[in-house]
Scaffold this motif. Sequence first.
Motif, PDB file in Angstrom:
ATOM      1  N   SER A  64       0.804  -1.224   0.000  1.00 19.38           N
ATOM      2  CA  SER A  64       0.000   0.000   0.000  1.00 19.38           C
ATOM      3  C   SER A  64       0.833   1.269   0.000  1.00 19.38           C
ATOM      4  N   THR A  65       2.038   1.199   0.555  1.00 18.94           N
ATOM      5  CA  THR A  65       2.851   2.406   0.695  1.00 18.94           C
ATOM      6  C   THR A  65       4.298   2.150   0.276  1.00 18.94           C
ATOM      7  N   LEU A  66       4.971   3.231  -0.054  1.00 24.69           N
ATOM      8  CA  LEU A  66       6.392   3.130  -0.385  1.00 24.69           C
ATOM      9  C   LEU A  66       7.186   2.680   0.833  1.00 24.69           C
ATOM     10  N   GLU A  67       6.796   3.124   2.014  1.00 25.99           N
ATOM     11  CA  GLU A  67       7.500   2.721   3.230  1.00 25.99           C
ATOM     12  C   GLU A  67       7.531   1.202   3.369  1.00 25.99           C
ATOM     13  N   GLU A  68       6.429   0.537   3.032  1.00 24.79           N
ATOM     14  CA  GLU A  68       6.399  -0.918   3.093  1.00 24.79           C
ATOM     15  C   GLU A  68       7.340  -1.536   2.072  1.00 24.79           C
ATOM     16  N   ALA A  69       7.395  -0.933   0.896  1.00 22.65           N
ATOM     17  CA  ALA A  69       8.199  -1.497  -0.192  1.00 22.65           C
ATOM     18  C   ALA A  69       9.695  -1.410   0.066  1.00 22.65           C
ATOM     19  N   ILE A  70      10.120  -0.448   0.874  1.00 21.87           N
ATOM     20  CA  ILE A  70      11.555  -0.239   1.075  1.00 21.87           C
ATOM     21  C   ILE A  70      12.014  -0.564   2.491  1.00 21.87           C
ATOM     22  N   ALA A  71      11.128  -1.094   3.323  1.00 27.86           N
ATOM     23  CA  ALA A  71      11.435  -1.278   4.747  1.00 27.86           C
ATOM     24  C   ALA A  71      12.710  -2.075   4.985  1.00 27.86           C
ATOM     25  N   ASP A  72      12.960  -3.114   4.190  1.00 30.12           N
ATOM     26  CA  ASP A  72      14.125  -3.971   4.426  1.00 30.12           C
ATOM     27  C   ASP A  72      15.293  -3.628   3.501  1.00 30.12           C
ATOM     28  N   CYS A  73      15.272  -2.448   2.892  1.00 25.21           N
ATOM     29  CA  CYS A  73      16.331  -2.048   1.962  1.00 25.21           C
ATOM     30  C   CYS A  73      17.368  -1.176   2.660  1.00 25.21           C
ATOM     31  N   GLN A  74      18.623  -1.347   2.271  1.00 24.55           N
ATOM     32  CA  GLN A  74      19.677  -0.518   2.843  1.00 24.55           C
ATOM     33  C   GLN A  74      19.992   0.688   1.973  1.00 24.55           C
ATOM     34  N   LEU A  75      19.598   0.632   0.698  1.00 27.26           N
ATOM     35  CA  LEU A  75      19.839   1.743  -0.221  1.00 27.26           C
ATOM     36  C   LEU A  75      18.607   1.922  -1.095  1.00 27.26           C
ATOM     37  N   VAL A  76      18.097   3.157  -1.160  1.00 25.07           N
ATOM     38  CA  VAL A  76      16.905   3.467  -1.950  1.00 25.07           C
ATOM     39  C   VAL A  76      17.236   4.603  -2.903  1.00 25.07           C
ATOM     40  N   ALA A 170      31.830  -5.638   4.025  1.00 28.04           N
ATOM     41  CA  ALA A 170      31.055  -6.075   5.182  1.00 28.04           C
ATOM     42  C   ALA A 170      29.728  -5.323   5.198  1.00 28.04           C
ATOM     43  N   GLU A 171      28.705  -5.976   5.722  1.00 25.37           N
ATOM     44  CA  GLU A 171      27.386  -5.336   5.789  1.00 25.37           C
ATOM     45  C   GLU A 171      27.440  -4.222   6.826  1.00 25.37           C
ATOM     46  N   THR A 172      27.242  -3.000   6.374  1.00 17.22           N
ATOM     47  CA  THR A 172      27.431  -1.862   7.280  1.00 17.22           C
ATOM     48  C   THR A 172      26.226  -0.949   7.408  1.00 17.22           C
ATOM     49  N   TYR A 173      25.335  -0.948   6.435  1.00 15.27           N
ATOM     50  CA  TYR A 173      24.268   0.054   6.435  1.00 15.27           C
ATOM     51  C   TYR A 173      22.970  -0.491   7.037  1.00 15.27           C
ATOM     52  N   PRO A 174      22.267   0.345   7.815  1.00  8.14           N
ATOM     53  CA  PRO A 174      20.978  -0.091   8.374  1.00  8.14           C
ATOM     54  C   PRO A 174      19.906  -0.158   7.300  1.00  8.14           C
ATOM     55  N   ARG A 175      18.865  -0.919   7.592  1.00  7.76           N
ATOM     56  CA  ARG A 175      17.720  -1.007   6.692  1.00  7.76           C
ATOM     57  C   ARG A 175      16.800   0.188   6.940  1.00  7.76           C
ATOM     58  N   GLN A 176      15.909   0.427   5.978  1.00 11.41           N
ATOM     59  CA  GLN A 176      15.035   1.593   6.082  1.00 11.41           C
ATOM     60  C   GLN A 176      14.112   1.518   7.295  1.00 11.41           C
ATOM     61  N   ARG A 177      13.717   0.317   7.693  1.00 14.43           N
ATOM     62  CA  ARG A 177      12.858   0.215   8.877  1.00 14.43           C
ATOM     63  C   ARG A 177      13.632   0.642  10.129  1.00 14.43           C
ATOM     64  N   GLU A 178      14.939   0.365  10.157  1.00 12.76           N
ATOM     65  CA  GLU A 178      15.762   0.809  11.283  1.00 12.76           C
ATOM     66  C   GLU A 178      15.902   2.326  11.280  1.00 12.76           C
ATOM     67  N   MET A 179      16.025   2.904  10.092  1.00  8.79           N
ATOM     68  CA  MET A 179      16.093   4.360  10.000  1.00  8.79           C
ATOM     69  C   MET A 179      14.775   4.985  10.429  1.00  8.79           C
ATOM     70  N   ALA A 180      13.658   4.335  10.089  1.00  3.42           N
ATOM     71  CA  ALA A 180      12.347   4.853  10.484  1.00  3.42           C
ATOM     72  C   ALA A 180      12.215   4.876  12.008  1.00  3.42           C
ATOM     73  N   LEU A 181      12.704   3.828  12.673  1.00  2.00           N
ATOM     74  CA  LEU A 181      12.673   3.793  14.134  1.00  2.00           C
ATOM     75  C   LEU A 181      13.569   4.874  14.725  1.00  2.00           C
ATOM     76  N   PHE A 182      14.700   5.108  14.081  1.00  2.00           N
ATOM     77  CA  PHE A 182      15.594   6.177  14.526  1.00  2.00           C
ATOM     78  C   PHE A 182      14.908   7.530  14.422  1.00  2.00           C
ATOM     79  N   TYR A 183      14.209   7.783  13.310  1.00  2.00           N
ATOM     80  CA  TYR A 183      13.526   9.060  13.136  1.00  2.00           C
ATOM     81  C   TYR A 183      12.430   9.245  14.189  1.00  2.00           C
TER      82      TYR A 183
END
Length: 253
Positions: A64-76, A170-183
């Motif tokens: 339904s939303t872009l947030e759902e589509a990118i939640a587990d992505c590290q780069l958008v 090495a895996e270094t970047y957080p996923r978008q859902r982690e960034m959303a929690l940070f915000y």
Amino acid sequence: MLENVRIVLINTFHPGNIGAAARAMKNMGLSQLWLVDPQDFPSPEAESRAAGGKDLLDSAVIVSTLEEAIADCQLVLGTSARTQRSFDLPLMDARSAATQMVSEATQGQIALVFGRETMGLHNHELQLCNRHVYIPANPEYPVLNVAQAIQLLSYELWIAAQAPVHEPQAETYPRQREMALFYEHLERVLRLTRFIIPQHEGKVLDKLRRYFNRSRPEKTELNMLRGILTSVEETATRSEQNISSEKDYNSHD
């Protein structure tokens, strides 16, 4: 590497474009198609235009939303021909963007986002992205049909993926859902400390989101920031509790 790259289409109204996108992706070895609130899907026209890419339509993920589509992505990466509205995001052409996507696809999920046929991405959707991608074209008429844009960017991804494979980082970047929690945490602390005043909020949160989306803190850096916010939050909460206790004590006097 291309298995971790998803093509995200937002609110597509013409089902033929969805089918054409699936065919373009199939041509270039991409397999993840995500559809955000499509207006007409599933559709026989989409299947007809997809040709040999029908399997991508069958496995398409609808949200339904872009947030759902990118939640587990590290780069958008958001696509737009209007380079003047980059919101200070790093601006990349199709070739350099493809190179970065392929290099990071060994670490996690990457999203390449396309907007509506008539108006592209809305401003708030582009603000959810880390990078702004454009396709160099005739400056007098740089606007491409969404299926054409997907074909060109998919081609650049395919070419980039054929380059010699380097040792994955090495895996270094957080996923978008982690960034959303940070915000959410950041906003809570800024309100608690009265840095944001309800009557005069301005655009502080938008500017901070833009800054962090652009700078892309690594996981360890994000954890450090969350730790700082937690410390400030606990200190501010204790201070408020002490003030409240003193008021209660004085009122009894």
